[in-house]
Design a protein around this motif. Structure first.
Motif, PDB file in Angstrom:
ATOM      1  N   ILE A  69     -42.026  43.742  19.356  1.00 47.88           N
ATOM      2  CA  ILE A  69     -41.333  44.357  17.729  1.00 47.88           C
ATOM      3  C   ILE A  69     -41.080  44.017  17.120  1.00 47.88           C
ATOM      4  CG2 ILE A  69     -40.572  46.753  16.265  1.00 47.88           C
ATOM      5  CD1 ILE A  69     -40.403  47.900  19.025  1.00 47.88           C
ATOM      6  N   LEU A  70     -41.071  42.910  15.958  1.00 50.27           N
ATOM      7  CA  LEU A  70     -40.721  41.818  14.803  1.00 50.27           C
ATOM      8  C   LEU A  70     -40.214  42.614  13.688  1.00 50.27           C
ATOM      9  CD1 LEU A  70     -40.034  39.145  14.646  1.00 50.27           C
ATOM     10  CD2 LEU A  70     -42.500  38.793  13.446  1.00 50.27           C
ATOM     11  N   VAL A  71     -38.615  41.761  14.231  1.00 45.24           N
ATOM     12  CA  VAL A  71     -37.777  42.820  12.489  1.00 45.24           C
ATOM     13  C   VAL A  71     -37.116  41.635  12.795  1.00 45.24           C
ATOM     14  CG1 VAL A  71     -35.440  44.130  12.684  1.00 45.24           C
ATOM     15  CG2 VAL A  71     -37.139  44.729  14.361  1.00 45.24           C
ATOM     16  N   ASP A  72     -37.500  40.672  11.245  1.00 45.73           N
ATOM     17  CA  ASP A  72     -37.111  39.817  10.245  1.00 45.73           C
ATOM     18  C   ASP A  72     -35.716  39.998   9.827  1.00 45.73           C
ATOM     19  OD1 ASP A  72     -37.121  37.348   8.927  1.00 45.73           O
ATOM     20  OD2 ASP A  72     -39.056  37.076   8.726  1.00 45.73           O
ATOM     21  N   LEU A  73     -35.188  39.515   9.777  1.00 43.09           N
ATOM     22  CA  LEU A  73     -33.782  39.775   9.291  1.00 43.09           C
ATOM     23  C   LEU A  73     -33.948  39.148   7.920  1.00 43.09           C
ATOM     24  CD1 LEU A  73     -33.048  40.719  11.540  1.00 43.09           C
ATOM     25  CD2 LEU A  73     -30.239  40.880  10.915  1.00 43.09           C
ATOM     26  N   ASN A  74     -34.214  38.044   7.778  1.00 42.76           N
ATOM     27  CA  ASN A  74     -34.417  37.240   6.759  1.00 42.76           C
ATOM     28  C   ASN A  74     -35.365  38.387   5.203  1.00 42.76           C
ATOM     29  OD1 ASN A  74     -34.192  34.187   6.781  1.00 42.76           O
ATOM     30  ND2 ASN A  74     -36.444  34.581   8.009  1.00 42.76           N
ATOM     31  N   ASP A  75     -35.708  39.969   5.838  1.00 45.61           N
ATOM     32  CA  ASP A  75     -36.156  40.764   5.022  1.00 45.61           C
ATOM     33  C   ASP A  75     -34.941  41.482   4.272  1.00 45.61           C
ATOM     34  OD1 ASP A  75     -38.854  39.772   4.645  1.00 45.61           O
ATOM     35  OD2 ASP A  75     -39.518  41.087   7.314  1.00 45.61           O
ATOM     36  N   LEU A  76     -34.050  41.774   5.287  1.00 48.76           N
ATOM     37  CA  LEU A  76     -32.517  41.985   4.947  1.00 48.76           C
ATOM     38  C   LEU A  76     -32.345  41.545   4.215  1.00 48.76           C
ATOM     39  CD1 LEU A  76     -31.625  44.639   6.840  1.00 48.76           C
ATOM     40  CD2 LEU A  76     -30.031  43.178   6.975  1.00 48.76           C
ATOM     41  N   ILE A  77     -31.920  42.336   3.086  1.00 49.65           N
ATOM     42  CA  ILE A  77     -31.556  42.500   1.753  1.00 49.65           C
ATOM     43  C   ILE A  77     -30.201  42.057   1.409  1.00 49.65           C
ATOM     44  CG2 ILE A  77     -31.355  42.418  -1.244  1.00 49.65           C
ATOM     45  CD1 ILE A  77     -34.229  43.495  -0.658  1.00 49.65           C
ATOM     46  N   GLU A  78     -29.638  43.622   2.196  1.00 53.11           N
ATOM     47  CA  GLU A  78     -28.054  43.727   1.828  1.00 53.11           C
ATOM     48  C   GLU A  78     -28.133  44.037   3.839  1.00 53.11           C
ATOM     49  OE1 GLU A  78     -27.275  47.752  -0.287  1.00 53.11           O
ATOM     50  OE2 GLU A  78     -28.950  47.334   0.177  1.00 53.11           O
ATOM     51  N   ARG A  79     -26.518  42.683   4.060  1.00 58.53           N
ATOM     52  CA  ARG A  79     -26.624  42.468   5.299  1.00 58.53           C
ATOM     53  C   ARG A  79     -25.973  42.891   5.714  1.00 58.53           C
ATOM     54  NH1 ARG A  79     -25.869  36.221   4.684  1.00 58.53           N
ATOM     55  NH2 ARG A  79     -26.606  36.376   2.241  1.00 58.53           N
ATOM     56  N   GLU A  80     -25.982  44.406   5.880  1.00 51.90           N
ATOM     57  CA  GLU A  80     -24.884  45.672   6.253  1.00 51.90           C
ATOM     58  C   GLU A  80     -25.734  46.747   7.150  1.00 51.90           C
ATOM     59  OE1 GLU A  80     -23.811  47.329   2.662  1.00 51.90           O
ATOM     60  OE2 GLU A  80     -22.573  45.986   2.218  1.00 51.90           O
ATOM     61  N   ILE A  81     -24.755  47.230   7.887  1.00 52.17           N
ATOM     62  CA  ILE A  81     -25.846  47.471   9.847  1.00 52.17           C
ATOM     63  C   ILE A  81     -26.538  48.560   9.327  1.00 52.17           C
ATOM     64  CG2 ILE A  81     -24.781  49.162  11.443  1.00 52.17           C
ATOM     65  CD1 ILE A  81     -24.295  46.258  12.030  1.00 52.17           C
ATOM     66  N   PHE A  82     -26.221  49.687   8.021  1.00 54.58           N
ATOM     67  CA  PHE A  82     -27.177  50.406   7.507  1.00 54.58           C
ATOM     68  C   PHE A  82     -28.499  50.369   7.217  1.00 54.58           C
ATOM     69  CE2 PHE A  82     -28.241  54.080   5.177  1.00 54.58           C
ATOM     70  CZ  PHE A  82     -29.271  54.719   5.530  1.00 54.58           C
ATOM     71  N   PRO A  83     -28.529  49.408   6.403  1.00 51.44           N
ATOM     72  CA  PRO A  83     -29.876  48.701   6.108  1.00 51.44           C
ATOM     73  C   PRO A  83     -30.761  47.964   7.209  1.00 51.44           C
ATOM     74  CG  PRO A  83     -28.216  48.423   4.449  1.00 51.44           C
ATOM     75  CD  PRO A  83     -27.627  48.688   5.810  1.00 51.44           C
ATOM     76  N   PHE A  84     -29.611  47.569   8.306  1.00 48.37           N
ATOM     77  CA  PHE A  84     -30.698  46.520   9.576  1.00 48.37           C
ATOM     78  C   PHE A  84     -30.879  47.918  10.604  1.00 48.37           C
ATOM     79  CE2 PHE A  84     -29.857  46.596  13.689  1.00 48.37           C
ATOM     80  CZ  PHE A  84     -30.617  45.099  14.253  1.00 48.37           C
ATOM     81  N   TRP A  85     -30.339  48.894  11.003  1.00 46.47           N
ATOM     82  CA  TRP A  85     -30.870  50.011  11.127  1.00 46.47           C
ATOM     83  C   TRP A  85     -32.196  50.644  10.862  1.00 46.47           C
ATOM     84  CZ3 TRP A  85     -30.263  49.497  15.906  1.00 46.47           C
ATOM     85  CH2 TRP A  85     -28.542  49.804  16.702  1.00 46.47           C
ATOM     86  N   ARG A  86     -32.497  50.385   9.418  1.00 42.98           N
ATOM     87  CA  ARG A  86     -32.915  52.189   8.792  1.00 42.98           C
ATOM     88  C   ARG A  86     -34.587  50.733   8.312  1.00 42.98           C
ATOM     89  NH1 ARG A  86     -31.557  53.215   3.397  1.00 42.98           N
ATOM     90  NH2 ARG A  86     -30.979  50.885   2.984  1.00 42.98           N
TER      91      ARG A  86
END
Length: 433
Positions: A69-86
């Motif tokens: 399961i690839l989770v690319d954090l380049n896709d994370l606009i808000e670098r915070e915990i809740f957006p990460f888990w979402r």
């Protein structure tokens, strides 16, 4: 897992030792942190490992139930915990939907994800992830979360977050594994969260160094085909030596040649290497690499450049330089491009704003900001206008922030009648004084 990525067409021999080590760790359900200098090619290797159809047969022969399961954090606009888990839950749901997991489990996980989105609640989102991964475990799966560019989250992680990572492993009866990718070891990025002793028990460290000559030729060939560039073998080898196995350097070099066109390449063959080394994108990449080092590491790297003796104590203090491949076993720098940047930096001193004429990208950025004075210019708009080639090779957060910082410095030197204001998480605003 199907993919149209370039890396899926690489020969199975690509980065053979790295692939073998990672495959062995995952077969034993170990978590791994893949560490390497910025944009050296970790993502390139990861796409190869994730999407090449022969990986499991060669490097995980006993595998039949690992779910990548690839989770690319380049896709994370808000670098915070809740957006990460979402984002993580979204990637889990998407991957499961395309997998061979039983239909009942697919429907349940999809339902859990939709419920978490509707709730907008951090606890329910994390709890949904835990239940979803637990279901995969009950189905006999061994899920692997590939958290690419995890360093983007370094300022948001907390001890509670680390506990949550442990909690997900427990929820799967230790079947879950993580693969973190970062330009630094996690305990260096956030020592108050990832204590060294704790982390060493949680994840094994693997360093991804610059690619070998043979692996670089594989990357070069795919980029050359993409850009429709044909070069003599001798020139190819010169470019590979110049870029030192650093994938972003290599792609920038090919893009410079692509912009020149075949006729100009022939006409300027004698000066091509000089053109590449002085390209603004190359310079920004070199600066990003330099600034990723600590002051102690910079000092020791300069000693090696000057061919001075490095003590065992210094080598231990700056072990990252050798582990990540900044320095070779012979204590030489990995790339003439980077060496030239460091040498020039020492020649002009620690500041590079004395020359106040704007570079091409600085000029593009200033013109873009001027279009909307006293209004926010979004980061996405900056990327599209200042880096129109970003779809080809991407652009780092650091490059954007550093370009803005350089422009700020030059505007100040020019005593301009306006200044640039940072709007956190969104972009920048040009204010008139």
């Amino acid at each position: 897992m199907e993919s149209q990525t370039i890396e899926s067409s690489y020969p199975i021999s690509f980065r053979e030792e790295d692939a073998k080590k990672l495959g062995e760790q995952l077969q034993h359900q170990h978590s791994v942190e893949l560490v390497g200098m910025k944009r050296v090619g970790i993502s390139n290797f990861l796409r190869y490992f994730l999407f090449h159809t022969d990986i499991r047969e060669h490097y995980m022969p006993q595998d039949g139930s690992h779910l990548f399961i690839l989770v690319d954090l380049n896709d994370l606009i808000e670098r915070e915990i809740f957006p990460f888990w979402r984002l993580t839950f979204k990637r889990i749901a998407d991957t499961v939907e395309k997998s061979s997991v039983a239909e009942d489990a697919k429907k349940k996980i999809s339902s859990l994800f939709l419920a978490s989105i509707q709730s907008g609640d951090l606890f329910l989102t994390y709890d949904g992830i835990r239940e979803a991964l637990g279901l995969l475990s009950q189905e006999g799966m061994y899920p692997v979360l590939f958290l690419s560019r995890f360093d983007r989250l370094k300022d948001a992680v907390t001890p509670e977050f680390f506990d949550n990572l442990h909690g997900l492993k427990d929820a799967t009866n230790r079947r879950l594994s993580y693969v973190f990718t970062s330009f630094r070891e996690l305990d260096s990025l956030a020592p108050e969260v990832f204590a060294h002793k704790q982390l060493s028990l949680f994840a094994k460290s693997m360093y991804i160094k610059p690619a070998s000559m043979e692996d670089s030729k594989i990357v070069f060939a795919t980029f050359a085909q993409k850009y429709q560039i044909q070069l003599p073998e001798k020139l190819i080898e010169k470019i590979i030596v110049l870029t030192g196995g650093h994938v972003q350097y290599l792609q920038f070099a090919l893009f410079v040649l692509h912009e020149l066109g075949e006729k100009q390449i022939e006409e300027k063959e004698e000066t091509l290497l000089d053109l590449i080394s002085h390209d603004e994108r190359i310079a920004l990449q070199s600066e990003e690499l330099w600034e990723s080092l600590t002051e102690e590491e910079k000092t020791i790297l300069l000693k090696c450049m000057d061919k001075k003796t490095v003590t065992p104590e210094e080598k231990e203090t700056a072990s990252y330089l050798w582990d990540s491949g900044f320095l070779t076993e012979k204590d030489t720098l990995f790339s003439p491009l980077f060496e030239d940047y460091v040498f020039q930096k020492q020649q002009v001193g620690q500041t590079d704003t004395s020359f106040i004429e704007l570079s091409k990208k600085e000029h593009l950025l200033l013109e873009l900001l001027k279009e909307k004075p006293n209004e926010i210019t979004e980061r996405e708009d900056i990327v599209e206008q200042v880096w129109p080639e970003y779809k080809e090779y991407g652009v780092s957060d650091w490059s954007i922030d550093r370009l803005v910082a350089r422009l700020r410095g030059k505007l100040k030197q020019q005593k301009a009648s306006f200044e640039i204001q940072t709007i956190r998480t969104r972009g920048y605003k040009l204010l008139t004084k």
